[in-house]
Design a protein around this motif. Structure first.
Motif, mmCIF file in Angstrom:
data_model
loop_
_atom_site.group_PDB
_atom_site.id
_atom_site.type_symbol
_atom_site.label_atom_id
_atom_site.label_comp_id
_atom_site.label_asym_id
_atom_site.label_seq_id
_atom_site.Cartn_x
_atom_site.Cartn_y
_atom_site.Cartn_z
ATOM 1 N N LEU A 36 1.321 10.633 0.054
ATOM 2 C CA LEU A 36 0.751 10.438 1.385
ATOM 3 C C LEU A 36 1.523 11.223 2.449
ATOM 4 O O LEU A 36 0.947 11.631 3.461
ATOM 5 C CB LEU A 36 0.786 8.951 1.762
ATOM 6 N N GLN A 91 0.797 -1.227 0.000
ATOM 7 C CA GLN A 91 0.000 0.000 0.000
ATOM 8 C C GLN A 91 0.830 1.277 0.000
ATOM 9 O O GLN A 91 0.344 2.329 -0.429
ATOM 10 C CB GLN A 91 -0.916 0.016 1.231
ATOM 11 N N ARG A 92 2.089 1.201 0.493
ATOM 12 C CA ARG A 92 2.892 2.417 0.623
ATOM 13 C C ARG A 92 4.320 2.161 0.129
ATOM 14 O O ARG A 92 4.984 1.212 0.569
ATOM 15 C CB ARG A 92 2.946 2.879 2.088
ATOM 16 N N LEU A 97 2.098 5.560 8.343
ATOM 17 C CA LEU A 97 2.498 5.900 6.971
ATOM 18 C C LEU A 97 3.897 5.404 6.631
ATOM 19 O O LEU A 97 4.434 5.737 5.574
ATOM 20 C CB LEU A 97 2.418 7.413 6.758
ATOM 21 N N SER A 155 1.120 6.285 -2.259
ATOM 22 C CA SER A 155 0.216 5.130 -2.218
ATOM 23 C C SER A 155 0.538 4.208 -3.388
ATOM 24 O O SER A 155 0.997 4.654 -4.443
ATOM 25 C CB SER A 155 -1.237 5.596 -2.305
ATOM 26 N N TYR A 156 0.316 2.922 -3.190
ATOM 27 C CA TYR A 156 0.489 1.958 -4.269
ATOM 28 C C TYR A 156 -0.835 1.237 -4.499
ATOM 29 O O TYR A 156 -1.466 0.803 -3.538
ATOM 30 C CB TYR A 156 1.577 0.930 -3.931
ATOM 31 N N GLU A 174 -1.665 3.680 -6.808
ATOM 32 C CA GLU A 174 -2.113 4.971 -7.349
ATOM 33 C C GLU A 174 -0.982 5.977 -7.530
ATOM 34 O O GLU A 174 -1.063 6.896 -8.345
ATOM 35 C CB GLU A 174 -3.182 5.579 -6.436
#
Length: 287
Positions: A90, A58-59, A130, A83-84, A86
């Motif tokens: 973040l 996700q990151r 994050l 973000s992964y 996209e």
């Protein structure tokens, strides 16, 4: 990670006169590098790494340093988290830092890593949710004189998976910019095509990657820490909207913008040129 190791490196280099290239410093760094290398993991350690679609990722993070024009000491250290898949921003951390360590061929990490580690530590302390699951580093990992470059240092010191992505060929361990190497580059036809960077020993230290259909210059991808080479190459390709993986590209863009805003007369070289300046000093041999 061991905070004492970061403090030890910073304390040691700050105790030395600027740009002193002593035998004592060389021995100290070589010993420290060998000690850290014992903790290196060059295989996949996370479930998302073994997923064909990187399910669970996700990151993704990216780091870079940008230098003021004509100044090899004052730099902007940048960390971004996207973000992964996209690739939306973040988190970002941007700080001016003073590099007191000299540049010595093969030891770039001792000049830059402490500030990048501190950026990761600030994120982990302030917003741990994050924290990136992998970090892209503008530099080399296992593809290095002693198979322990900047991406390996950052990975081992933070404990996070890291990938080294270099824009220029590091000519080490028998890998050279030869006619054969140039022919292999021409044979890369499609996005995702690769060829191995094989040392004289036969060990594959990384891969040359065609990251974009429009690009004629490959990237040089190598393992940093806690990821396999094949996975590193796959993820690098997946993170490329253009030639450079988006986490590094965003770190570069944002550090350049910071320098343009705060140092308008000295920001023309930017992050990439700062890295290239180091490369020219070493003949693109020892990042």
């Amino acid at each position: 990670m061991g905070n004492w190791q970061v403090r030890r490196i910073i304390s040691y280099v700050q105790s030395k006169p600027r740009f002193e290239m002593s035998e004592e410093l060389h021995r100290q760094w070589e010993s420290e590098q060998a000690s850290l290398k014992l903790r290196l993991v060059d295989s996949d350690t996370e479930a998302w790494q073994r997923s064909p679609s990187f399910s669970g990722l996700q990151r993704v993070g990216g780091v870079d340093l940008s230098f003021i024009k004509g100044d090899d000491v004052n730099a902007c250290a940048q960390l971004v988290v996207l973000s992964y898949p996209e690739m939306e921003l973040l988190y970002e951390d941007c700080r001016m830092v003073t590099l007191s360590a000299p540049y010595i061929a093969g030891f770039l990490a001792f000049r830059e890593t402490p500030f990048l580690v501190e950026a990761v530590q600030r994120l982990e302390s302030e917003t741990p949710s994050l924290l990136p699951q992998v970090i892209f580093v503008d530099g080399n990992g296992l593809f290095h004189y002693r198979e322990f470059g900047l991406a390996c240092h950052l990975g081992v010191l933070t404990g996070l998976p890291c990938i080294g992505v270099a824009k220029n060929l590091l000519q080490v361990q028998g890998v050279e910019n030869s006619e054969r190497h140039k022919e292999q580059i021409k044979e890369l036809q499609n996005r995702g095509d690769t060829f191995p960077l094989e040392a004289s020993s036969g060990r594959v230290l990384g891969k040359a990657l065609k990251s974009s259909d429009r690009s004629t210059k490959p990237l040089y991808v190598s393992v940093g820490h806690r990821i396999s080479l094949d996975t590193a190459v796959r993820l690098t390709t997946a993170c490329c909207k253009y030639r450079i993986p988006e986490p590094i590209r965003q770190a570069d863009i944002r550090s350049r913008e910071y320098l343009r805003k705060h140092f308008p007369e000295g920001s023309e070289e930017g992050a990439t040129a700062g890295r290239e300046r180091e490369g020219r000093a070493a003949g693109i041999r020892s990042l």
